[in-house]
Design an enzyme around this catalytic site. Sequence first.
Site, PDB file in Angstrom:
ATOM      1  N   LYS A 218       0.858  -1.310   0.097  1.00  0.00           N
ATOM      2  CA  LYS A 218      -0.046   0.136  -0.092  1.00  0.00           C
ATOM      3  C   LYS A 218       0.989   1.146  -0.007  1.00  0.00           C
ATOM      4  CE  LYS A 218      -1.982   2.404   3.336  1.00  0.00           C
ATOM      5  NZ  LYS A 218      -1.851   3.724   2.910  1.00  0.00           N
ATOM      6  N   GLU A 292      11.011   0.724   9.119  1.00  0.00           N
ATOM      7  CA  GLU A 292      12.012   1.775   9.044  1.00  0.00           C
ATOM      8  C   GLU A 292      11.256   3.067   9.376  1.00  0.00           C
ATOM      9  OE1 GLU A 292      13.358   4.788   7.951  1.00  0.00           O
ATOM     10  OE2 GLU A 292      13.290   4.030   5.875  1.00  0.00           O
ATOM     11  N   CYS A 326      13.537  10.724   6.276  1.00  0.00           N
ATOM     12  CA  CYS A 326      13.639  10.101   7.546  1.00  0.00           C
ATOM     13  C   CYS A 326      15.222  10.234   8.330  1.00  0.00           C
ATOM     14  CB  CYS A 326      13.205   8.766   7.565  1.00  0.00           C
ATOM     15  SG  CYS A 326      13.884   7.793   6.245  1.00  0.00           S
ATOM     16  N   GLU A 423      10.816  14.745  15.755  1.00  0.00           N
ATOM     17  CA  GLU A 423      11.074  14.661  14.333  1.00  0.00           C
ATOM     18  C   GLU A 423       9.855  15.826  13.550  1.00  0.00           C
ATOM     19  OE1 GLU A 423       9.688  11.144  12.085  1.00  0.00           O
ATOM     20  OE2 GLU A 423      11.682  11.340  10.777  1.00  0.00           O
TER      21      GLU A 423
HETATM   22  P1  NAI Z   1       2.172   7.553   9.171  1.00  0.00           P
HETATM   23  O1  NAI Z   1       3.161   6.538   9.749  1.00  0.00           O
HETATM   24  O2  NAI Z   1       0.776   7.473   9.444  1.00  0.00           O
HETATM   25  O3  NAI Z   1       2.038   6.782   7.567  1.00  0.00           O
HETATM   26  C1  NAI Z   1       2.768   6.227   7.141  1.00  0.00           C
HETATM   27  C2  NAI Z   1       1.878   4.937   6.003  1.00  0.00           C
HETATM   28  O4  NAI Z   1       1.399   4.129   6.932  1.00  0.00           O
HETATM   29  C3  NAI Z   1       1.010   5.308   5.166  1.00  0.00           C
HETATM   30  O5  NAI Z   1       0.935   4.599   4.064  1.00  0.00           O
HETATM   31  C4  NAI Z   1      -0.276   5.185   6.069  1.00  0.00           C
HETATM   32  O6  NAI Z   1      -1.534   5.066   5.270  1.00  0.00           O
HETATM   33  C5  NAI Z   1       0.018   4.116   6.784  1.00  0.00           C
HETATM   34  N1  NAI Z   1      -0.743   3.723   8.058  1.00  0.00           N
HETATM   35  C6  NAI Z   1      -1.278   4.770   9.047  1.00  0.00           C
HETATM   36  N2  NAI Z   1      -1.736   3.991  10.059  1.00  0.00           N
HETATM   37  C7  NAI Z   1      -1.681   2.854   9.853  1.00  0.00           C
HETATM   38  C8  NAI Z   1      -2.013   1.667  10.717  1.00  0.00           C
HETATM   39  N3  NAI Z   1      -2.464   1.824  11.725  1.00  0.00           N
HETATM   40  N4  NAI Z   1      -1.394   0.410  10.051  1.00  0.00           N
HETATM   41  C9  NAI Z   1      -0.809   0.212   9.131  1.00  0.00           C
HETATM   42  N5  NAI Z   1      -0.366   1.300   8.288  1.00  0.00           N
HETATM   43  C10 NAI Z   1      -0.883   2.763   8.576  1.00  0.00           C
HETATM   44  O7  NAI Z   1       2.917   8.728   8.735  1.00  0.00           O
HETATM   45  P2  NAI Z   1       2.284  10.162   8.746  1.00  0.00           P
HETATM   46  O8  NAI Z   1       1.060  10.288   9.458  1.00  0.00           O
HETATM   47  O9  NAI Z   1       1.774  10.329   7.159  1.00  0.00           O
HETATM   48  O10 NAI Z   1       3.330  11.261   9.210  1.00  0.00           O
HETATM   49  C11 NAI Z   1       3.466  11.415  10.398  1.00  0.00           C
HETATM   50  C12 NAI Z   1       4.840  11.597  10.888  1.00  0.00           C
HETATM   51  O11 NAI Z   1       5.584  10.555  10.589  1.00  0.00           O
HETATM   52  C13 NAI Z   1       5.633  12.697  10.026  1.00  0.00           C
HETATM   53  O12 NAI Z   1       5.485  13.854  10.623  1.00  0.00           O
HETATM   54  C14 NAI Z   1       7.243  12.196  10.033  1.00  0.00           C
HETATM   55  O13 NAI Z   1       7.675  12.716  11.266  1.00  0.00           O
HETATM   56  C15 NAI Z   1       6.949  10.728  10.224  1.00  0.00           C
HETATM   57  N6  NAI Z   1       7.200  10.065   8.949  1.00  0.00           N
HETATM   58  C16 NAI Z   1       8.295   9.289   8.960  1.00  0.00           C
HETATM   59  C17 NAI Z   1       8.677   8.656   7.636  1.00  0.00           C
HETATM   60  C18 NAI Z   1       9.807   7.778   7.552  1.00  0.00           C
HETATM   61  O14 NAI Z   1      10.369   7.690   6.305  1.00  0.00           O
HETATM   62  N7  NAI Z   1      10.459   7.272   8.442  1.00  0.00           N
HETATM   63  C19 NAI Z   1       7.809   8.608   6.655  1.00  0.00           C
HETATM   64  C20 NAI Z   1       6.474   9.572   6.771  1.00  0.00           C
HETATM   65  C21 NAI Z   1       6.262  10.126   7.988  1.00  0.00           C
END
Ligand code: NAI
Length: 513
Positions: A218, A292, A326, A423
């Site tokens: 996804k 990650e 990240c 972050e």
């Molecule tokens: P998120 O962790 O909610 O989203 C990442 C992915 O996880 C998306 O595809 C989302 O649809 C999915 N997701 C959301 N809830 C889920 C669940 N319960 N089970 C499985 N999948 C789920 O991140 P978000 O809200 O977009 O960003 C929030 C913060 O996270 C950002 O401000 C940043 O600090 C951090 N972040 C870190 C990333 C990295 O590369 N390590 C990438 C994106 C965000």
Amino acid sequence: MKATQTSFIAMASSSSVKKRTVKPVKSRSDRDLIFGDLWEFDPAPESADPKLKERYDLFIDGKFVAPKGRKYFDSINPANEQKIARIAHGKATDVDAAYKAAKKAFDGGWGTMPGRERAKYIYRIARLLQDRAREFAVAETLDGGKPIKESRDFDVPTAAAHFFYHAGWADKLDYVAPGRKVAPLGVVGQVIPWNFPLLMLAWKIAPALAMGNCIVIKPAETTSITALKLGEILQDAGLPPGVVNIVTGFGDTGSAIMTHPTAAKVAFTGSTEVGKIIMRSIADTDKKMTMELGGKAANIVFDDAPIDQAVEGIVNGIFFNQGHVCCAGSRLLVQESVASQVLRKLENRIKVLRVGDPMDKNTDIGAINSKEQLDKITELVESGVREGAAMFQSACKLPREGYYFKPTVFSNVTMSHRIAQEEIFGPVLSAMTFRTLEEAVEKANNTAFGLSAGVWTDKGSRILKMSTELKAGVVWANTYNKFDPTSPFGGYKESGFGREGGRQGLLDYCKLV
Ligand code: NAI
Ligand code: MG
């Protein structure tokens, strides 16, 4: 700064410049003056056709299919808030159909196919992506807000490189774990974020395919389009139906993918918060996991560092991709004796970063990916001001529509400030000073995260010492944000576990037999 200055002048002469007030360069301080003035360039928009569809369905069993619930959501262009396509919202029943297709494909021969045969498909995917590179770059920029020069010169070519690299591994799997035989795990579930939509997809899919696994994946809800375009490439490459299934949607869809009983392994990239939710939800299963998650990397500048290069590295480390990285170098640790010099040069440099339309080839900093992310950055920056850090922002004008944030540098930051600990995931740097190497190590490691770090110094011995002492998965020396498919990437502590890329990344997609 010499290199930058040269390229700036070259750019000025090759583009149409409206205002040019360049004085002859005499001394170092005069050179800095040049950077005090932002020349206006005529717009240079990228014009390739992104070939967008009005509506994108789920990619299951080799076909594009409507979601069972018939629900769609809008994907918007964060640069102007215009809707660009409708995306299917997959639910648990769709995820189930995707897993069934994947299991059938795995049992039907993908897992036992000779590696050299699997390699042909993966090479084909890489080549087809290269053929459509410009179209993919434009689609990526429209959907996600990153500058076209990054999607064109970094995201798409690096994604293709990941497919090429792993295609090369597919017939050499006997060397992944020398002395042992390896076998695929079966069906793997993957969820990825919005900061490098296509590249994260390649990081996840390519090693899993090379190893002989089938996939349910996804993309993030704000950036689904290039994943579905890749679905078209998978069809064109003749990949057997069900080997890769792409189910779009929100957190509920992601959760259904991560917890599905058929998944032998799950891989997640995203926030630490969601990573923890996933880990809790599958703690009582025997699924393999790789995570990650976030980061709060320190770029550490010693007094013997090549200062001008370090300033470029710091700028690249935090302003690249709007800081939606990240492993962004979101903290600067600079040795006290050179701190004021580094900060002055940094401020001069960010004054001339071009913030605006991501489709313009001159743009350095594009749009923030979503309103939610912009609000999060704004809230954390306000906390920095409230808690007493000194803020410097470029005076650039932001477009009236869309989500943008000015490049921001905080100095006088202390370790207890939220901007030093949390972050931010935006173009915001928190600068602190140190006196000794030990203090630098202690401050750099004083974080819940441990994904990456940067060290700037003239001494090789100091680089080796720092890379041993720093608790970070990647330590860059005299450079920053360099990626290569051959090089494993991943974190320590709350930045997660498991590695992506290189031989180590393949080990996370196989079992030893
Ligand atoms: P998120 O962790 O909610 O989203 C990442 C992915 O996880 C998306 O595809 C989302 O649809 C999915 N997701 C959301 N809830 C889920 C669940 N319960 N089970 C499985 N999948 C789920 O991140 P978000 O809200 O977009 O960003 C929030 C913060 O996270 C950002 O401000 C940043 O600090 C951090 N972040 C870190 C990333 C990295 O590369 N390590 C990438 C994106 C965000
Ligand atoms: Mg979007």
